[in-house]
Design a protein around this motif. Structure first.
Motif, PDB file in Angstrom:
ATOM      1  N   LYS A  98     -39.443  -5.342  36.072  1.00 35.66           N
ATOM      2  CA  LYS A  98     -38.675  -6.534  36.461  1.00 35.66           C
ATOM      3  C   LYS A  98     -39.464  -7.580  35.346  1.00 35.66           C
ATOM      4  O   LYS A  98     -39.055  -8.432  34.851  1.00 35.66           O
ATOM      5  N   TYR A  99     -40.914  -7.511  35.580  1.00 31.44           N
ATOM      6  CA  TYR A  99     -41.686  -8.581  35.065  1.00 31.44           C
ATOM      7  C   TYR A  99     -41.538  -8.205  33.287  1.00 31.44           C
ATOM      8  O   TYR A  99     -41.544  -9.106  32.535  1.00 31.44           O
ATOM      9  N   GLU A 151     -36.801 -11.322  28.008  1.00 26.52           N
ATOM     10  CA  GLU A 151     -35.881 -12.202  28.267  1.00 26.52           C
ATOM     11  C   GLU A 151     -36.172 -13.717  27.746  1.00 26.52           C
ATOM     12  O   GLU A 151     -35.735 -14.533  27.184  1.00 26.52           O
ATOM     13  N   GLU A 152     -37.713 -13.913  28.316  1.00 29.47           N
ATOM     14  CA  GLU A 152     -38.180 -15.091  27.768  1.00 29.47           C
ATOM     15  C   GLU A 152     -38.563 -15.087  26.367  1.00 29.47           C
ATOM     16  O   GLU A 152     -38.193 -16.280  25.457  1.00 29.47           O
ATOM     17  N   TYR A 158     -38.294  -9.570  32.333  1.00 23.65           N
ATOM     18  CA  TYR A 158     -38.397 -11.175  32.266  1.00 23.65           C
ATOM     19  C   TYR A 158     -39.192 -11.751  30.826  1.00 23.65           C
ATOM     20  O   TYR A 158     -38.694 -12.547  30.249  1.00 23.65           O
TER      21      TYR A 158
END
Length: 540
Positions: A433-434, A440-441, A437
């Motif tokens: 998930k990190y 996505e960032e 993320y």
């Protein structure tokens, strides 16, 4: 309610409306005691004229966000302990700030000396100048020790009353203890001794007849010891010491005056609610009964209890004191309101709610215990966030930590956390998930950059269009003006005037051509920007 005049005015108007249209009234027990003590302590520090707040702030900002200066400090002092952040709104939480400042005071002197000797990089900031000036004061350490001593009297109240437990029965006594402790530092002992309990709030500490002489003022044990050392070493004169004591007295007198003027203890209902303190019920049975009568009177005046029920409620309270207290003496006499293990409402619920002969009494006790002792949840939230605060902590991480902290508090600690299958799966997938993320960032930042680029291009295109229209309009106007001067030159007979008009016409025509040429360049630039904008849109 925080106490500003506008809030008090609103409460007054609303109370009049409730009395007129609803045949009721508010139970007013004053402002939030936590906020009052914060404000009172702030005024006290200001009254001392020590400027310690500027010193604490300067210490923090001198090294904040300046890695090079922090490195210089570490090299000069061989220490990695830095000042803490000073909060100008929550004064009683600045006790650790003062203690840290006292701890690093020798290192600050070393660092300032190193800067002056040019052993480290030069520092030209307002914070450094403030620290440099304050370090020249031989009584600085004594003043910080006095600040800490006074703060330690008041800070436990702040910590204790940041709870959602019903604390209103203990509020008057706890505030009374604080006031008595502070008064004993500046008010004559015989005046305090002959004053009964809550009458202490009526003593005017600002009256010089009630005050101790400056040399008798209690500035705190550590501050007193340090002051004597400085005087023995001839670093401080008796006059300087006396002046410092006078300033300390002024600070304490201001703090006491603010407490007397604004603390909830000045309200009779707050003092009377002491009757629900379990220890008071055991040791002062008659006093509790008398105070309970005052509570009932206040509730009747506010239309919260029917006057016809008061005799029954008084009888039930009297029976409770006579029957339940003897059977539960140990439980009542050992009750500790500073502990989280057993709440006051839990104890009364166990002893009253299940018995019909205390039915009306339990109804009154419930209504009284829900009275707020202050904005505890808000204050507690600030304190929790301050504990979690770390530099460079992003908003999502901050929010996540706060959610975890609130959950742990709600379930009673980390040992009560139930490890579920979903939690284990979430932990296993945390790394994935990190990484998602981060991706996505990265995509979001790329889109933001493209959007910004597109916006800038759109703005530039708009400016170029306006510029082109302006240039074409000005060229056309100049061309018409040139034609006008040429026509006028054909109709006049004076050679000098003809030459003047022809010169003007040629000048306007030349300027017009220059503007049209510039408009063509702008048009080319416009085409390039439009083409670039299409490329950006396609990439997006």
């Amino acid at each position: 309610m925080d106490g500003p005049n506008v809030n008090w005015k609103f409460l007054d108007l609303f109370d009049k409306y409730v009395k007129k249209d609803c045949n009721g009234s508010f139970i007013n027990i004053g402002s939030c005691g936590l906020h009052i003590l914060h404000g009172a302590f702030k005024d006290a520090v200001s009254a001392s004229s020590w400027s310690l707040d500027n010193f604490f702030k300067s210490c923090y900002w001198l090294f904040n966000d300046t890695p090079a200066r922090r490195e210089d400090y570490t090299n000069a002092t061989e220490s990695t302990v830095f000042p803490l952040k000073f909060c100008k709104h929550r004064w009683l939480e600045n006790l650790p700030v003062a203690e840290r400042s006292l701890e690093i005071l020798p290192n600050l002197r070393k660092f300032v000396g190193a800067v002056q000797k040019k052993e480290v990089g030069s520092v030209k900031t307002q914070s450094f100048e403030t620290i440099q000036k304050m370090l020249k004061d031989p009584l600085l350490e004594v003043k910080i020790l006095a600040f800490i001593s006074i703060a330690k009297v008041v800070t436990p109240f702040l910590t204790l009353y940041q709870t959602d437990h019903p604390m209103i029965p203990f509020l008057a006594d706890d505030l009374h203890k604080i006031l008595k402790s502070l008064m004993s530092r500046v008010v004559k002992n015989d005046i305090i001794k002959k004053t009964a309990n809550y009458s202490l709030f009526k003593i005017e500490a600002s009256d010089k007849d009630n005050q101790l002489a400056a040399r008798m003022v209690d500035i705190g044990f550590a501050a007193e010891k340090k002051l004597k050392e400085l005087m023995s070493a001839k670093k401080v004169s008796e006059l300087q010491a006396l002046d410092m004591r006078t300033q300390c007295k002024s600070a304490i007198v201001t703090l006491v005056g603010k407490m007397e003027a604004k603390c909830p203890t000045k309200y009779p209902l707050v003092r009377a609610l002491k009757c629900l303190d379990p220890k008071e019920m055991v040791s002062h049975r008659d006093s509790c009964a008398a105070n309970f009568d005052k509570v009932l009177k206040a509730l009747v005046d506010a239309h919260k209890v029917e006057a016809t029920d008061c005799d029954t409620i008084k009888h039930q309270f009297s029976n409770f004191l006579d029957e339940e207290i003897p059977e539960n003496t140990n439980k009542f006499s050992s009750f500790d309101h500073t502990s989280d293990t057993f709440r006051l409402d839990q104890m009364f619920h166990l002893l009253m709610s299940t018995k019909r002969n205390y039915e009306k009494l339990w109804s009154v006790v419930k209504n009284v215990l829900i009275l707020s002792h202050g904005q505890a949840s808000v204050e507690r939230g600030f304190s929790v966030m301050k504990e979690m605060y770390a530099e460079n902590l992003q908003e999502r991480s901050f929010t996540a930590q706060r959610i975890v902290a609130d959950h742990l508090q709600s379930i009673g600690g980390s040992l009560n956390v139930v490890i579920t299958k979903k939690m284990i799966m979430d932990v296993c997938a945390a790394r994935q998930k990190y990484m998602c993320y981060l991706e996505e960032e990265r995509v979001r930042k790329s889109k933001d950059q493209m959007s910004l680029k597109r916006k800038n291009l759109t703005d530039e295109i708009g400016e170029l269009k306006v510029k082109k229209l302006r240039l074409v309009s000005e060229a056309n106007a100049l061309c018409k003006s040139a034609d006008k001067y040429s026509a006028k030159a054909e109709s006049v007979k004076s050679m000098s005037e003809i030459r003047h008009l022809v010169a003007k016409s040629n000048s306007h025509r030349k300027t017009s051509k220059d503007k049209l040429s510039e408009a063509e360049k702008v048009d080319k630039a416009l085409d390039e920007k439009l083409a670039l904008l299409k490329t950006v849109k396609w990439q997006n």
